[in-house]
Design a protein around this motif. Sequence first.
Motif, PDB file in Angstrom:
ATOM      1  N   ARG A  63       4.525   9.203  -3.438  1.00 41.21           N
ATOM      2  CA  ARG A  63       4.186   7.842  -2.922  1.00 41.21           C
ATOM      3  C   ARG A  63       4.740   7.978  -1.439  1.00 41.21           C
ATOM      4  N   GLU A  74       0.901  -0.850   0.047  1.00 36.44           N
ATOM      5  CA  GLU A  74       0.025  -0.121  -0.130  1.00 36.44           C
ATOM      6  C   GLU A  74       0.734   1.705   0.093  1.00 36.44           C
ATOM      7  N   SER A  75       0.126   2.183  -0.696  1.00 37.65           N
ATOM      8  CA  SER A  75       1.663   3.784  -0.568  1.00 37.65           C
ATOM      9  C   SER A  75      -0.011   4.510  -0.274  1.00 37.65           C
ATOM     10  N   THR A 103       5.827  10.105   6.523  1.00 39.10           N
ATOM     11  CA  THR A 103       6.235   9.104   6.187  1.00 39.10           C
ATOM     12  C   THR A 103       7.315   8.166   5.220  1.00 39.10           C
ATOM     13  N   THR A 111       5.302   5.367   1.906  1.00 35.51           N
ATOM     14  CA  THR A 111       5.515   4.468   2.049  1.00 35.51           C
ATOM     15  C   THR A 111       5.733   3.644   4.099  1.00 35.51           C
ATOM     16  N   SER A 115       1.953   6.418   7.419  1.00 36.20           N
ATOM     17  CA  SER A 115       1.417   7.689   7.746  1.00 36.20           C
ATOM     18  C   SER A 115       0.794   8.487   8.314  1.00 36.20           C
ATOM     19  N   GLU A 132      -0.866   8.310  -1.861  1.00 34.35           N
ATOM     20  CA  GLU A 132      -0.156   9.348  -2.265  1.00 34.35           C
ATOM     21  C   GLU A 132       0.140  11.086  -1.757  1.00 34.35           C
ATOM     22  N   GLU A 180       9.583   6.593  -2.017  1.00 38.61           N
ATOM     23  CA  GLU A 180       9.628   6.233  -2.350  1.00 38.61           C
ATOM     24  C   GLU A 180      11.723   7.016  -2.703  1.00 38.61           C
TER      25      GLU A 180
END
Length: 661
Positions: free
Chosen positions: A536, A528-529, A578, A538, A541, A531, A581
Amino acid sequence: MRAHQRPSLADATRGRILFGGDHNPEQWPEETWHEDVRLMKEAAVNSVTLGVFSWAKLEPRPGAREFGWLDRLMDLMHDHGVGVVLATPTSSPSPWMGRLHPETLPRDAEGRTEWWGSRQHFSHSSAVYRRYAAAITDDLAARYAGHPALTMWHINNEYCTYDYGDEAAAAFRRWLQDRYQTLDALNHAWGTAFWGQGYDRWSEILPPRHAHYMKNPTQVLDFRRFTSDMLLECFVAERDIVRRHTPHIPVTSNFMPLWAGQDAWRWAREEDVVSVDLYPDPRDPLGAQYGALVQDMTRSQAAGGPWMLMEQAAGAVNWRGVNHPRPRGLNRLWSLQAVARGADAVCYFQWRQSRQGAEKFHSAMVGHAGERGRTFQEVRQLGAELAVIGPEVAGTRITADVAVLHDWNSWWAGEHDGRLSQEVDYPEVLRAWHRALWEAHLTTDFAHPEQDLSAYRLVVAPQPYLLTDAAIDNLLAHVRDGGTLVCGFLAGVADEDDRVRPGGMDARLRELFGIRTLHEWWPLDAGESAECDGFRGTLWSEELEAEDDAVVEAGYKGGELDGLPAVLRRGTAWYLSTLPEPDALRALLTGVADRAGLRPVLEGLPDGVEAVRRGALLFLLNHRPDAVTVEVPGRHRDLLTGDLVTGSVLLERHGAVVLQP
């Protein structure tokens, strides 16, 4: 050497790079020993480690001493100009010890005994084990103290034993009494009011053995601390014995990289030489980055000075699911990478490949193919090159303007079974942040959160879950004094007892980053990521509410956190809620570094080419699968070939140059 000076790696290297590895000649007939020294001379080997697993050979029965074979080996090495790193054999006790003294055998958390027949089968808390270990160490040091081949002591090997047995339990209680003094203080630190765990007597306290459900997190944390300290006691006891006999000879013990069982910051202070074993997977496309991380960490544990690569593989290992050999040139490339990042010793496990035993398929400098094999031919080339560059590089240092914060206590506390996400793996988060800096060609040190950070313009803290008050004050001071701080998620959640701080993050850190309220943690599922503006996220959050004067550098887009800050900044203090990427994290940290006035080692490098400055030398290392041309301003001489380099240089696949201005 003056009496107050401790010996160092320089006392063993003497202006060279040490080159060699573990030598286990007791596995071979003596006629092979003479063949070995012939090949060592061909390969420019100048150092071997002897005796690591030789306890049963030296003491075949209690109190016996059989040193004759080792006498002959020590003399043979000296006669052929090969120095000896002499090991105490205490990582693998003789079978008779477990038979006669079963209390010396460790027990796991399930209560099962770890029997002899492998290695590391000793209880770190056993008085009997320690007594026998001290005796063999004392006799070994007394016998070889004056031998001219002796250059260094190697204590034990890869300390990695946990013990949950009765003697360890008694030692754990003594350790806790020293730490907390009273049961009231322990009960408060451990939060034993939860689940009715309050202790009334010290005798009630046990190691965190097998339990019905989750164990007390602070009990587990303290047991990790205790285990590291008990193993360190074993090391220090043997170190002090050999120091008494040879105060001029440096002492080391080899770390395993990013192993959770030792607080290597504490251990490194007790060593004269910091050494590490390093085995990147040759099939890992980021194997070189993993190597760089371990090398940077080891150099930092050595206070920025030279360190020792005690073990690496010349080819395949034997403990992965599939064990691949190193392609042509990779052994040389990764060895030169270690030198570039501060190693003054490049060694292997082992010299000659075993024909029997558990590691007979683990590669060696002389493999089963013998001297005609590709592995030995590559080893011989590397030895010749290290002999050339050694006088130019040995003893020189590396300057870094960036520090990555790392603390074993935070790692231990953050991986408890009751955490919010099993997907968050501390070593992988640490590796992701270091990768971003490595790919940006920014040289980095590692640092403990409480150490002096004034030498660094940029400090990054990938996942500082547990922070002491002293560490928090240190980070605040770094920013107050004009430094830049970039902090990852789950920062400052817990104090040193793994107690959640009010508000879910220390109030001083919330003020530093401009966080008014941390409402909720929102871990992400595997794959799951989240936005965000421009990238994005990973793994993780967070639901943050920012102060009015904080700058939202990137916000979440869509979902429950839509419009809330993902990356927040107040002044020069950045907070990432978060894990971006890889490309996004690299871009973010590159931008922050640029604001802080930092520049890469060399501008315009192609992807996959690593540049490191060590002293006056520039190492260029090609980790790409193909050849590449690199632009290099000015005129240099390649120490490996003697060629003049002007304007650009061609790096072959797995190629390297060492440029001297």
